[in-house]
Design a protein around this motif. Sequence first.
Motif, PDB file in Angstrom:
ATOM      1  N   LYS A  81       0.839  -1.198   0.000  1.00  0.00           N
ATOM      2  CA  LYS A  81       0.000   0.000   0.000  1.00  0.00           C
ATOM      3  C   LYS A  81       0.881   1.258   0.000  1.00  0.00           C
ATOM      4  O   LYS A  81       0.652   2.191  -0.763  1.00  0.00           O
ATOM      5  CB  LYS A  81      -0.891  -0.019   1.245  1.00  0.00           C
ATOM      6  N   ALA A  82       1.915   1.248   0.856  1.00  0.00           N
ATOM      7  CA  ALA A  82       2.814   2.399   0.920  1.00  0.00           C
ATOM      8  C   ALA A  82       3.518   2.596  -0.423  1.00  0.00           C
ATOM      9  O   ALA A  82       3.661   3.716  -0.920  1.00  0.00           O
ATOM     10  CB  ALA A  82       3.834   2.202   2.040  1.00  0.00           C
ATOM     11  N   ILE A  83       3.946   1.474  -1.033  1.00  0.00           N
ATOM     12  CA  ILE A  83       4.642   1.550  -2.321  1.00  0.00           C
ATOM     13  C   ILE A  83       3.705   2.110  -3.394  1.00  0.00           C
ATOM     14  O   ILE A  83       4.080   2.982  -4.178  1.00  0.00           O
ATOM     15  CB  ILE A  83       5.168   0.153  -2.742  1.00  0.00           C
ATOM     16  N   LEU A  84       2.466   1.611  -3.419  1.00  0.00           N
ATOM     17  CA  LEU A  84       1.518   2.057  -4.436  1.00  0.00           C
ATOM     18  C   LEU A  84       1.184   3.543  -4.261  1.00  0.00           C
ATOM     19  O   LEU A  84       1.084   4.288  -5.246  1.00  0.00           O
ATOM     20  CB  LEU A  84       0.245   1.197  -4.392  1.00  0.00           C
ATOM     21  N   MET A  85       1.074   3.977  -3.009  1.00  0.00           N
ATOM     22  CA  MET A  85       0.807   5.408  -2.787  1.00  0.00           C
ATOM     23  C   MET A  85       1.966   6.252  -3.306  1.00  0.00           C
ATOM     24  O   MET A  85       1.752   7.288  -3.942  1.00  0.00           O
ATOM     25  CB  MET A  85       0.595   5.687  -1.295  1.00  0.00           C
ATOM     26  N   ALA A  86       3.194   5.789  -3.050  1.00  0.00           N
ATOM     27  CA  ALA A  86       4.368   6.535  -3.531  1.00  0.00           C
ATOM     28  C   ALA A  86       4.374   6.576  -5.048  1.00  0.00           C
ATOM     29  O   ALA A  86       4.710   7.590  -5.666  1.00  0.00           O
ATOM     30  CB  ALA A  86       5.644   5.886  -3.010  1.00  0.00           C
ATOM     31  N   LYS A  87       3.979   5.477  -5.665  1.00  0.00           N
ATOM     32  CA  LYS A  87       3.961   5.416  -7.127  1.00  0.00           C
ATOM     33  C   LYS A  87       2.919   6.374  -7.695  1.00  0.00           C
ATOM     34  O   LYS A  87       3.195   7.140  -8.614  1.00  0.00           O
ATOM     35  CB  LYS A  87       3.655   3.980  -7.571  1.00  0.00           C
ATOM     36  N   VAL A  88       1.731   6.346  -7.109  1.00  0.00           N
ATOM     37  CA  VAL A  88       0.661   7.217  -7.607  1.00  0.00           C
ATOM     38  C   VAL A  88       1.034   8.689  -7.373  1.00  0.00           C
ATOM     39  O   VAL A  88       0.787   9.552  -8.216  1.00  0.00           O
ATOM     40  CB  VAL A  88      -0.695   6.844  -6.958  1.00  0.00           C
ATOM     41  N   GLN A  89       1.711   8.966  -6.260  1.00  0.00           N
ATOM     42  CA  GLN A  89       2.151  10.343  -6.001  1.00  0.00           C
ATOM     43  C   GLN A  89       3.174  10.781  -7.055  1.00  0.00           C
ATOM     44  O   GLN A  89       3.152  11.924  -7.518  1.00  0.00           O
ATOM     45  CB  GLN A  89       2.761  10.456  -4.602  1.00  0.00           C
ATOM     46  N   ASP A  90       4.052   9.861  -7.449  1.00  0.00           N
ATOM     47  CA  ASP A  90       5.003  10.165  -8.524  1.00  0.00           C
ATOM     48  C   ASP A  90       4.272  10.556  -9.806  1.00  0.00           C
ATOM     49  O   ASP A  90       4.694  11.464 -10.519  1.00  0.00           O
ATOM     50  CB  ASP A  90       5.860   8.929  -8.839  1.00  0.00           C
ATOM     51  N   GLU A  91       3.194   9.843 -10.113  1.00  0.00           N
ATOM     52  CA  GLU A  91       2.452  10.144 -11.349  1.00  0.00           C
ATOM     53  C   GLU A  91       1.910  11.576 -11.296  1.00  0.00           C
ATOM     54  O   GLU A  91       1.944  12.298 -12.286  1.00  0.00           O
ATOM     55  CB  GLU A  91       1.285   9.171 -11.565  1.00  0.00           C
ATOM     56  N   ALA A  92       1.442  11.980 -10.124  1.00  0.00           N
ATOM     57  CA  ALA A  92       0.980  13.370  -9.977  1.00  0.00           C
ATOM     58  C   ALA A  92       2.142  14.314 -10.247  1.00  0.00           C
ATOM     59  O   ALA A  92       2.000  15.306 -10.968  1.00  0.00           O
ATOM     60  CB  ALA A  92       0.426  13.587  -8.567  1.00  0.00           C
ATOM     61  N   GLY A  93       3.306  13.990  -9.683  1.00  0.00           N
ATOM     62  CA  GLY A  93       4.495  14.815  -9.902  1.00  0.00           C
ATOM     63  C   GLY A  93       4.838  14.894 -11.384  1.00  0.00           C
ATOM     64  O   GLY A  93       5.098  15.977 -11.913  1.00  0.00           O
ATOM     65  N   HIS A  94       4.788  13.756 -12.076  1.00  0.00           N
ATOM     66  CA  HIS A  94       5.115  13.743 -13.505  1.00  0.00           C
ATOM     67  C   HIS A  94       4.143  14.627 -14.285  1.00  0.00           C
ATOM     68  O   HIS A  94       4.541  15.359 -15.184  1.00  0.00           O
ATOM     69  CB  HIS A  94       5.077  12.311 -14.044  1.00  0.00           C
ATOM     70  N   GLY A  95       2.866  14.542 -13.918  1.00  0.00           N
ATOM     71  CA  GLY A  95       1.877  15.399 -14.564  1.00  0.00           C
ATOM     72  C   GLY A  95       2.233  16.869 -14.366  1.00  0.00           C
ATOM     73  O   GLY A  95       2.175  17.664 -15.304  1.00  0.00           O
TER      74      GLY A  95
END
Lengths: 330, 94
Positions: A81-95
């Motif tokens: 869950k922590a890993i997936l949240m970090a990944k999804v947060q990265d996607e926001a950053g990339h956007g």
Amino acid sequence: MYAQMVDTGAKRLRTLEELSPEERAFQERIDADIKIEPKDWMPEGYRKTLIRQISQHAHSEIVGMLPEGNWITRAPTLKRKAILMAKVQDEAGHGLYLYAAAETLGISRDELIADLHSGKAKYSSIFNYPTLTWADIGAIGWLVDGAAIMNQIPLCRCSHGPYSRAMIRVCKEESFHQRQGFDIMMTLCRGTPEQKAMAQDALNRWWWPSLMMFGPPDADSVHSAQSAQWKIKILSNDELRQRFVDQTVPQADYLGIKMPDPLLKWNEERGHYDFGPIDFEELYNVVKGNGPCNRDRMRARIEAWEEGAWVREAALTHAAKQAARSKKAA
Amino acid sequence: MSQEWPLWEIFIRSQHGLAHKHVGSLHAPDAEMAIKNARDVYTRRNEGVSIWVVKSADVSASSPGEKEPLFEPANNKVYRHPTFFPMPDEVKHL
């Protein structure tokens, strides 16, 4: 890719002699690998095409948070869950990196977002498929992020400075995404027969849409030549797709699962894998808005934007009030 | 239609970096929020130990058209570089 079928406005490629002196100087800079920066002169077509391409890319990062976000509350362990949240947060950053790059071309953030919500701007077809099981999160990281990396690495060398710099940042972070996906697939494939079947099912559903991410075949891609001349597209759709297949098949072999393609076969002579025909009608249909989740995705984005409006306004009002207060005190 | 948040330029000093370096931009209502957003957008992987934010509207930049008058004069002053002066091998500490 994350940007599929970007319209360049070009009907055919013009020779250097046909260009105006300004356009010619511009093309010569590109040919010499000199980056184009925000204050430099650029042809209107280049500017508009890049706005389309970068915004499509940015929107894909943002909309791409939805299918994965779907599993945050149901991740199998706290670590996942922590890993997936970090990944999804990265996607926001990339956007956000990409929106900022697009804004240097003279379009505002609000206009970009309005174009997404009205349907004028597109995002990658891949995010209009549902994430039905936890294995889909593995398949997305492995295949979708894998395909994205394939496209984004050459774009680090593109002619537009801000886009190129955004791509460099994104690529540095993207490898984590692909590895965490493969790690999920590995865990499932080493698990119970049911877990392995779940991984196989995810591969079955995500394989063809992943190949569609690279866009239409080169023969049908009218805008590629212009984009290649401007160096905002470095490798062709079919080249990238072939590289992706060649790289991914041995990874599936390692996992012990199979691509859903009876025609997939190593071709000794070509030194590449041959693969079956892709249903491009499906791609065009999803891009048009008729994929399984298009309406859902747009509804979620528009809702988030509208429900956040009061926060954006309140923050501005607060900032103005604070500024006025400190002015008075001074 | 409400007003857009202003744009800020973000500068980060990394662990071993001597100077703040431009890393990108973002929108925020004020400086405090710009720093908070910059923390999330630009330092998710320990990239920095310090953040500067500057309103983009407050940045003045040289224009590409001025490149020659601005930077050409430096080109013909190669003697500013120490390698312009060849030194005999036997002479040390120069």
